[in-house]
Design an enzyme around this catalytic site. Structure first.
Site, PDB file in Angstrom:
ATOM      1  N   TYR A   1      -5.458  15.208  29.457  1.00 57.09           N
ATOM      2  CA  TYR A   1      -6.200  14.724  31.350  1.00 57.09           C
ATOM      3  C   TYR A   1      -5.460  16.059  31.740  1.00 57.09           C
ATOM      4  O   TYR A   1      -5.775  16.709  32.944  1.00 57.09           O
ATOM      5  CB  TYR A   1      -5.800  13.685  31.965  1.00 57.09           C
ATOM      6  CG  TYR A   1      -5.972  13.400  33.087  1.00 57.09           C
ATOM      7  CD1 TYR A   1      -7.249  13.368  34.007  1.00 57.09           C
ATOM      8  CD2 TYR A   1      -4.454  13.645  33.912  1.00 57.09           C
ATOM      9  CE1 TYR A   1      -7.155  12.998  34.910  1.00 57.09           C
ATOM     10  CE2 TYR A   1      -4.543  13.238  35.196  1.00 57.09           C
ATOM     11  CZ  TYR A   1      -5.932  13.400  36.138  1.00 57.09           C
ATOM     12  OH  TYR A   1      -6.603  12.690  37.316  1.00 57.09           O
TER      13      TYR A   1
ATOM     14  N   ASP B   1      -9.957  10.924  35.513  1.00 61.87           N
ATOM     15  CA  ASP B   1      -9.041   9.270  36.261  1.00 61.87           C
ATOM     16  C   ASP B   1     -10.151   8.538  36.845  1.00 61.87           C
ATOM     17  O   ASP B   1     -11.154   8.740  36.285  1.00 61.87           O
ATOM     18  CB  ASP B   1      -8.345  10.361  37.918  1.00 61.87           C
ATOM     19  CG  ASP B   1      -8.718   9.947  38.853  1.00 61.87           C
ATOM     20  OD1 ASP B   1      -9.724  10.114  39.212  1.00 61.87           O
ATOM     21  OD2 ASP B   1      -8.410   9.862  39.811  1.00 61.87           O
TER      22      ASP B   1
ATOM     23  N   GLU C   1       1.164  16.322  39.170  1.00 64.86           N
ATOM     24  CA  GLU C   1       0.283  16.013  38.721  1.00 64.86           C
ATOM     25  C   GLU C   1       0.924  14.531  37.091  1.00 64.86           C
ATOM     26  O   GLU C   1       0.562  13.311  37.091  1.00 64.86           O
ATOM     27  CB  GLU C   1      -0.843  16.949  37.484  1.00 64.86           C
ATOM     28  CG  GLU C   1      -2.475  16.931  37.823  1.00 64.86           C
ATOM     29  CD  GLU C   1      -2.692  16.684  38.385  1.00 64.86           C
ATOM     30  OE1 GLU C   1      -2.940  14.907  37.690  1.00 64.86           O
ATOM     31  OE2 GLU C   1      -3.408  16.508  39.749  1.00 64.86           O
TER      32      GLU C   1
END
Length: 275
Positions: A113, A131, A36
């Protein structure tokens, strides 16, 4: 929530079209975290070889926590935004010392996120992973292109958070694309609000600033120059002069080095070196 016609069609499409990505073959939260942070503002094709090489060298949070930061930065080279590498190592040090925190966004460099992504992909728990691809699908399908906030937790089929968010990401990158959505191949077109009114616009994020001629380009060149070993300020500036960099940033080398030292990217003095 229970599956709906919307989620069923997306998941059926995903079963036939999902991308074969290395970080989807694990539920190890450390490996998911590495992917990520690497994927932030970086294309998937560039990340894959770096991800595999990074995990070969640092397979666990414990291994990364003990590594020389200079080695971490060398392996990160080419991905850009090198502060992510520093934050990743700091997060690994916290994990190695104390285990995973209850709130993942308490880790260095981990925002809402990324915390949600690790929660969904490593632990398969419902979390708002939004996203740009996922936001675009919801904006078009539910609101005819208006980019409004959506309570995506309520949209997640129970027990399928990992597959659901991966499915939406793949669907947004190959079918519900930004500029030329492939409505002919879309299994949702008949019930899509944007398709019904013929409006596929949405509020796009601000474009990323250009790399060429930027301060980021100079910072990357500094780190690459230091991979071979320490350099004096004169040697470093001379080396940068051989690259096509913005002269105003090169002339402000001391200021840039001070910023990079504060961020933990370099050490300055009579010689400039990696930490």
């Amino acid at each position: 929530m229970k599956e709906t016609a919307f989620s069923t069609k997306i998941l059926e499409w995903y079963a036939q079209n999902k991308r074969d990505l290395p970080w989807r073959k694990t539920t190890d939260p450390y490996k998911i975290l590495v992917s990520e942070l690497m994927l932030q503002q970086t294309q998937v094709d560039r990340v894959i070889p770096k991800y595999l090489a990074f995990l070969e060298k640092f397979p666990t949070a414990q291994a990364l926590s003990k590594a020389p930061t200079s080695e971490v930065l060398k392996l990160w080279s080419g991905l850009g935004y090198n502060r992510r590498a520093i934050n990743l190592q700091k997060a690994a040090q916290v994990i190695a010392a104390n285990g995973w925190p209850a709130d993942l966004d308490d880790l260095p460099g981990v925002g809402p996120y990324t915390a949600a992504a690790v929660t969904a992909f490593a632990f398969n728990k419902e979390a708002p992973v939004i996203d740009i691809n996922i936001r675009r699908i919801y904006a078009r399908y539910l609101h005819a292109g208006k980019n409004v906030e959506v309570d995506v937790i309520k949209q997640t089929p129970t027990g399928k958070a990992c597959d659901w968010n991966n499915a939406l990401m793949d669907f947004g990158s190959s079918i519900c694309t930004a500029n030329s959505p492939n409505c002919k191949e879309c299994p949702l077109s008949k019930s899509c609000a944007a398709f019904k009114v013929g409006n596929f616009e949405y509020v796009k994020p601000k474009p990323q600033s250009k790399f060429e001629g930027s301060k980021r380009q100079v910072r990357g060149a500094i780190l690459r120059a230091l991979h071979a070993g320490p350099l004096s300020p004169v040697q470093l500036k001379a080396g940068l002069g051989n690259e096509k960099l913005n002269k105003k940033h090169v002339d402000a080398l001391n200021e840039i080095l001070a910023e990079m030292e504060e961020e933990g990217l370099v050490k300055t003095g009579k010689q400039i070196r990696l930490p």
